[in-house]
Design a protein around this motif. Structure first.
Motif, PDB file in Angstrom:
ATOM      1  N   ASN A 241    -126.786  30.976 -25.402  1.00 12.16           N
ATOM      2  CA  ASN A 241    -127.688  30.176 -24.566  1.00 12.16           C
ATOM      3  C   ASN A 241    -128.479  29.176 -25.374  1.00 12.16           C
ATOM      4  O   ASN A 241    -128.689  29.331 -26.572  1.00 12.16           O
TER       5      ASN A 241
ATOM      6  N   THR B 291    -125.770  22.986 -17.984  1.00 12.95           N
ATOM      7  CA  THR B 291    -124.778  23.268 -19.028  1.00 12.95           C
ATOM      8  C   THR B 291    -123.690  22.198 -19.038  1.00 12.95           C
ATOM      9  O   THR B 291    -123.570  21.405 -18.103  1.00 12.95           O
TER      10      THR B 291
ATOM     11  N   SER C 189    -128.616  31.548  -9.210  1.00 14.99           N
ATOM     12  CA  SER C 189    -127.221  31.634  -9.643  1.00 14.99           C
ATOM     13  C   SER C 189    -126.889  30.448 -10.508  1.00 14.99           C
ATOM     14  O   SER C 189    -127.398  29.353 -10.311  1.00 14.99           O
ATOM     15  N   GLY C 190    -126.004  30.706 -11.464  1.00 15.40           N
ATOM     16  CA  GLY C 190    -125.533  29.624 -12.308  1.00 15.40           C
ATOM     17  C   GLY C 190    -124.436  28.834 -11.647  1.00 15.40           C
ATOM     18  O   GLY C 190    -124.095  27.733 -12.070  1.00 15.40           O
ATOM     19  N   GLY C 191    -123.859  29.400 -10.594  1.00 16.02           N
ATOM     20  CA  GLY C 191    -122.764  28.725  -9.909  1.00 16.02           C
ATOM     21  C   GLY C 191    -123.266  27.645  -8.979  1.00 16.02           C
ATOM     22  O   GLY C 191    -124.465  27.368  -8.903  1.00 16.02           O
TER      23      GLY C 191
ATOM     24  N   ALA D  25    -131.167  30.553 -18.777  1.00 18.79           N
ATOM     25  CA  ALA D  25    -129.994  29.768 -19.192  1.00 18.79           C
ATOM     26  C   ALA D  25    -128.941  29.757 -18.079  1.00 18.79           C
ATOM     27  O   ALA D  25    -128.303  28.739 -17.821  1.00 18.79           O
ATOM     28  N   LEU D  26    -128.749  30.888 -17.420  1.00 21.67           N
ATOM     29  CA  LEU D  26    -127.714  30.992 -16.391  1.00 21.67           C
ATOM     30  C   LEU D  26    -128.129  30.362 -15.067  1.00 21.67           C
ATOM     31  O   LEU D  26    -127.295  29.841 -14.331  1.00 21.67           O
TER      32      LEU D  26
ATOM     33  N   ALA E   9    -131.810  34.554 -21.208  1.00 22.47           N
ATOM     34  CA  ALA E   9    -130.446  34.548 -20.683  1.00 22.47           C
ATOM     35  C   ALA E   9    -130.428  34.146 -19.208  1.00 22.47           C
ATOM     36  O   ALA E   9    -129.629  33.293 -18.799  1.00 22.47           O
TER      37      ALA E   9
ATOM     38  N   HIS F 101    -115.743  32.536 -14.781  1.00 21.75           N
ATOM     39  CA  HIS F 101    -116.237  31.481 -13.909  1.00 21.75           C
ATOM     40  C   HIS F 101    -117.305  30.715 -14.692  1.00 21.75           C
ATOM     41  O   HIS F 101    -118.273  31.312 -15.175  1.00 21.75           O
ATOM     42  N   SER F 102    -117.108  29.399 -14.821  1.00 21.89           N
ATOM     43  CA  SER F 102    -118.018  28.635 -15.688  1.00 21.89           C
ATOM     44  C   SER F 102    -119.426  28.535 -15.101  1.00 21.89           C
ATOM     45  O   SER F 102    -120.372  28.239 -15.817  1.00 21.89           O
ATOM     46  N   GLY F 103    -119.572  28.776 -13.805  1.00 20.41           N
ATOM     47  CA  GLY F 103    -120.914  28.773 -13.230  1.00 20.41           C
ATOM     48  C   GLY F 103    -121.631  30.079 -13.510  1.00 20.41           C
ATOM     49  O   GLY F 103    -122.800  30.094 -13.871  1.00 20.41           O
ATOM     50  N   LEU F 104    -120.898  31.180 -13.398  1.00 20.98           N
ATOM     51  CA  LEU F 104    -121.540  32.483 -13.536  1.00 20.98           C
ATOM     52  C   LEU F 104    -121.781  32.863 -14.991  1.00 20.98           C
ATOM     53  O   LEU F 104    -122.664  33.656 -15.289  1.00 20.98           O
ATOM     54  N   TYR F 105    -120.978  32.303 -15.904  1.00 17.78           N
ATOM     55  CA  TYR F 105    -121.111  32.657 -17.319  1.00 17.78           C
ATOM     56  C   TYR F 105    -121.488  31.464 -18.215  1.00 17.78           C
ATOM     57  O   TYR F 105    -121.879  31.645 -19.353  1.00 17.78           O
ATOM     58  N   GLY F 106    -121.328  30.253 -17.675  1.00 14.31           N
ATOM     59  CA  GLY F 106    -121.553  29.053 -18.493  1.00 14.31           C
ATOM     60  C   GLY F 106    -122.994  28.937 -18.938  1.00 14.31           C
ATOM     61  O   GLY F 106    -123.903  28.998 -18.125  1.00 14.31           O
ATOM     62  N   GLY F 107    -123.187  28.755 -20.216  1.00 12.22           N
ATOM     63  CA  GLY F 107    -124.534  28.683 -20.769  1.00 12.22           C
ATOM     64  C   GLY F 107    -124.885  29.954 -21.523  1.00 12.22           C
ATOM     65  O   GLY F 107    -125.860  29.995 -22.257  1.00 12.22           O
ATOM     66  N   LEU F 108    -124.042  30.995 -21.341  1.00 12.45           N
ATOM     67  CA  LEU F 108    -124.328  32.274 -22.011  1.00 12.45           C
ATOM     68  C   LEU F 108    -123.110  32.791 -22.783  1.00 12.45           C
ATOM     69  O   LEU F 108    -123.251  33.339 -23.870  1.00 12.45           O
TER      70      LEU F 108
END
Lengths: 466, 466
Positions: free
Chosen positions: B291, B306, B404-406, B300-301, B297, A221-228
Motif C-alpha cells: 500500500n 490506484t 470497497s476498492g472495487g 489503501a483499498l 490497508a 480482482h484489481s478493485g478488491l486487491y489493488g493498492g495492497l
C-alpha cells in the motif's frame, strides 16, 4: 603462375559451359520440400540428403548419408593425404507459410523476372541450396577442366540449420578426424548491401532466457486487491526497465567485463563501408537509431553486445478489458554477445540481477534457452587476402570484410570442437526474401558465385598454408 | 406490526419451501455462458436476457428485453402508482480463461463441496447471477406467501457490467421515467470478511485504458537490428515502470489533485472492523502489503486511488524462443478513483504522461475503456437502519457498513442520471473466486441471501419513505 592462371581460366570456362546443367540441378534440388522443423517433411529431408550424396558420388567424392538423432548429415571426401578445407552448407529449408503470399508455389522452382534480371524462385533457392550448390558446381567445373577434384576437400551438408542444429555438435564431436581440416568454408551469407562481395569476419553470440514472475496464488480482482497486493506485471515491467540506462547501456553488473574494444583495423574497414543508417532503418519504417552512446551504428550492430526483450505476456490480453491483477507475468529476453563474453557466466549474472529486484511476495522462475559465444574469424589466414582479390576480380567491385549482428552457431562449433577458423562468403542479396514468401536467388549471382569459388579453389591450390 | 411480522414469517417460510426449485433455476442460468466482452458470446447474452424476461413475466412482472447498441437490458415492473425501489443486477459474466485451472467446466453449474459446505460452482455463480437471483427469489416467495408482488418494484438486469456498461448510461438517460424510483437496491457485493453481513457505502471509480506502442513497420530479427532499432517492448516496460515511485505513489502529474482526505467518522468505523491484513493477503498466498506509504490497508483499498497493469503482451509469447524484435507491444492499465477524481480529466493526464516518454521512432495508440467517478452513498436513508437490523437477525452477526476498492459504475449513474441513492448489500464470500477460475457461491449464503431480501422487502413495506 602461368600454369595456375591457365588452369583457373579453364575451370572458369567450364563453369560457363556447364551453367545450364548446373541450373537444372539446382532446380531439381529446390523442388524437394526439405522443411526440417516439420516432422511431416522428414522424408523430404532424407530425400534431399540422398540426392546430394548421389551427386557428390557422381562427382568423384567418397560420400555417405550419415544418420543422426535428427535429420541426416551428408559428408563427402575428395581424397588426398591431408584434409585442407571443410565446406559447410545446409540442405534444409524454412517452412513456406503463409502460402497465399507466394506468387508461384514455393517448391516448383520457377525462373522469374526480378527487378535486376532473372532469378530462381522457391523456398531454399537462396538459403541455402542455391548458395551451397555454387561450391559443388565449382568442384564439378574443376573436375571437368582438370580431370580430378581438388585434393583434401571435405564437404559437409547438414539438415537441421533451420531448426537449431541440435544434432550437429554431437556429430562433430563423434567424427572429429573425419571432418577436421585446416580451414572451414561456409556459404550461407550475402553480398554487402546487395552490391559488393563480402567476407563475414565476426558474428555475435546469443544468450536467451525466459523469466516468469509469480505473485498471488490466483488471479485477483484489481478493485478488491489493488493498492495492497503485489502485481507481477508491475514487478516485471520494473525489472525489464532496469536492464538499460538512458545511454542504452546494459545495466547488469559485470555485463561488459569481457567485452574488448573492437580491433582498430576492423572498425576502420567498417567506416569505409559508408553504412547508411538512415537507409537501413528507413526500410523498416524507422529513423532514429538507439545505439549505445559512443559507438557507430555498425559497431553497435556488429561488435557491441545487446539486450532485447523478445516477448512479454501477462494478465488479460484478449479483446476488451478485464480488471485482473494477475498471478503471473513472463518475458523472453535475449542478449547478443561479443568478444569473450561467456553465456553461462552472464546467465548467472542476469539471474542474480533480476533476483535483487523481486519483492518478498513474488517468486521467479528462469528457463534457459540458447547460450553461444561470439565468433570472430582470424582474418590473417592467407586465403582471406587471396579470396578478397578473386572476389574483386569476379564481381568488379571492392570486396569488404563485414561483421554481423546475428549468430551462425556452426562457426562457433567449428572453432570450439574442431579448432578450425572459418571463411564465410556468399552471394545472396538483401532482397532474396530468405525466411519469407517468394524467396529467390539471382541467376547471375548463382553463376558468379560458382565462378567465385572456382577462383578461390584455384588460389587455395597455390597456397602452402591456408 | 403483528400482521407485518406474520407476513414476513410466511414469506420466509415460502423461501425455505421453494429453495430446491430456486437452486434449479440458478443452475439453469449459470449454464448460459453470457460472457459480455467476447463477441462470440453475444448470442448467449441475449439468451440469458430472454430467459430472465420470461422468468420475470412468469412472476407477474410486466417485463421486456430492451435493445441497446450492446447487449440487451431486461426491465420488469411489479406495478403500482409509485416506483419505490429499482433493483439492479447484471446477467453477464467474466471470461472463464484460463480454462485448464477449473476443476469442473465453468458452465456446467455443478454443486461442489467447499470447506464451509456445499457451493454452486461455475462462472457467474456468485458474480452476479447467484447474487441477483436472491432478490428475484425473494419476490417469488413474497408472491407465493401474499398472492401479489410487492408494489412499486422495478427490476433492471444489464448485460455489460463486466465490459464497461457502455450502453447503460444512454439507456438510463433514455428511460428515466421508466426506471427512476425512490431508492436503488444493488446486489453485487459481499459479506465482510466472509462472515458479517455488510452494506457497502462507498465505491472507487474506474478508469481503463489500453496503450499500443508501434515501432518498426514489421517484426525484425533481433540479431540483424538489435542495438540499433527501437524495441516497443522496451519502451512499454519503461512507461509502465514509470507509473509508480518506490513509495507506491502514482507518478502522473496532478493525479492526486482531486483526492480529498477521507471522512473522519468513516475511517474510525473502518478501524473498528479490525481488518486483518495478514489474513486477507494470506488467503491469496501473499504476506507483504504494497500500500501507498502513510495509509492503512483499508484506507489503501477503500479510499485511495490506484494504478494497476491488468494485461501486457508483445513479441513472441509461445513455447520456445524466437529472437524477434517486435513491431508492437501493448498493455491494459486501469486506475481506481476516489473522491472527486474525474476520469476524463485523468485520462488526458495519463495520455500526456505516456506521450512524453514515447521516442520519435514510435507511435502510440490509446483505446479508452471504462471511465467512472467514485461513489459515496447517503447512509441516513431510513431503509439502511432497517436493513442493518434485518441482516443482523438473519445472519446472527453484527452487520457492518464498509467501503470497497472495487467499482460499481451503476451506482454513480443512478446518482448522476436518476438522482438516486443506492443501498448495496450482497452475500458473496471473499473466497468465491469471482473473476478467477472455480468461481463459486455458497449454497447456504444463497438461501440466507433470499431470506435477507425477503426481510428487507418486508421492512420497506412498513416505511413511509425509504
Amino acid at each position: 603462375m602461368t600454369t595456375e592462371n591457365d588452369r583457373k581460366g579453364r575451370v572458369l570456362a567450364a563453369v560457363d559451359r556447364e551453367f545450364e546443367n548446373a541450373l537444372e540441378r539446382l532446380l531439381t534440388l529446390v523442388k524437394i520440400p526439405s522443411i526440417s522443423t516439420d516432422p511431416a517433411h522428414a522424408r523430404n529431408c532424407r530425400q534431399a540428403a540422398d540426392w546430394l550424396t548421389d551427386l557428390l558420388t557422381d562427382l568423384g567424392f567418397v560420400a555417405k548419408t550419415h544418420e543422426t538423432d535428427g535429420h541426416p548429415v551428408v559428408v563427402g571426401h575428395s581424397g588426398g593425404a591431408h584434409q585442407r578445407m571443410l565446406f559447410y552448407g545446409h540442405y534444409d529449408v524454412q517452412p513456406a507459410d503463409p502460402l497465399d503470399l507466394w506468387v508461384r508455389p514455393p517448391f516448383e522452382a520457377d525462373i522469374i523476372d526480378a527487378p535486376y534480371g532473372k532469378a530462381i524462385h522457391g523456398r531454399g533457392a537462396s538459403d541455402d541450396k542455391g548458395q551451397f550448390m555454387t561450391f559443388l558446381e565449382a568442384c564439378r567445373a574443376w573436375k571437368q577442366a582438370t580431370g580430378t577434384l581438388p585434393e583434401g576437400l571435405v564437404v559437409m551438408l547438414e539438415g537441421e540449420e533451420e531448426c537449431g542444429s541440435i544434432s550437429l555438435a554431437p556429430f562433430l564431436e563423434e567424427h572429429q578426424d573425419m571432418l577436421r581440416a585446416d580451414l572451414a568454408l561456409v556459404c550461407d551469407t550475402g553480398l554487402h548491401a546487395s552490391r559488393q562481395p563480402a567476407i563475414m569476419t565476426s558474428l555475435r553470440g546469443l544468450l536467451s532466457e525466459e523469466i516468469t514472475i509469480t505473485g498471488p496464488a490466483i488471479d485477483l480482482h484489481s478493485g478488491l486487491y489493488g493498492g495492497l497486493a503485489v502485481n507481477p506485471l508491475r514487478v516485471l515491467s520494473s525489472v525489464l526497465a532496469s536492464l538499460h540506462d538512458k545511454a542504452n547501456r546494459v545495466m547488469i553488473p559485470g555485463f561488459y567485463r569481457d567485452v574488448r574494444p573492437t580491433d582498430h583495423t576492423r572498425v576502420e574497414t567498417w567506416e569505409m563501408l559508408n553504412f547508411d543508417t538512415g537507409r537501413f532503418l528507413g526500410k523498416v519504417g524507422l529513423a532514429a537509431p538507439v545505439n549505445e552512446e559512443g559507438f557507430s551504428a555498425l559497431e553497435a550492430l556488429w561488435s557491441r553486445p545487446t539486450c532485447e526483450i523478445n516477448g512479454m505476456t501477462g494478465g488479460y490480453t484478449g479483446d476488451g478489458f478485464k480488471t485482473v491483477l494477475p498471478s503471473q507475468a513472463s518475458a523472453k529476453i535475449s542478449f547478443r554477445l561479443v568478444a569473450d563474453q561467456d553465456p553461462d557466466h552472464l546467465r548467472e549474472r542476469f539471474r542474480a540481477f533480476v533476483m535483487t529486484q523481486i519483492p518478498s511476495d513474488c517468486t521467479v522462475n528462469f528457463t534457459a534457452y540458447a547460450g553461444e559465444k561470439a565468433c570472430t574469424m582470424d582474418t590473417t589466414s592467407p586465403l582471406f587476402e587471396a579470396s578478397l582479390e578473386e572476389l574483386n576480380e569476379e564481381w568488379q567491385a571492392l570486396p569488404v570484410m563485414t561483421g554481423s549482428g546475428g549468430s551462425i552457431p556452426v562457426t562457433t562449433m567449428f572453432r570450439e570442437i574442431l579448432g578450425m577458423n572459418s571463411l564465410l562468403t556468399g552471394f545472396s542479396r538483401g532482397d532474396d526474401a530468405i525466411h519469407s514468401p517468394n524467396e529467390k536467388y539471382s541467376l547471375d549471382n548463382f553463376r558468379k558465385g560458382i565462378r567465385s569459388w572456382a577462383r578461390i579453389l584455384s588460389r587455395a591450390e597455390e597456397l602452402e598454408t591456408l
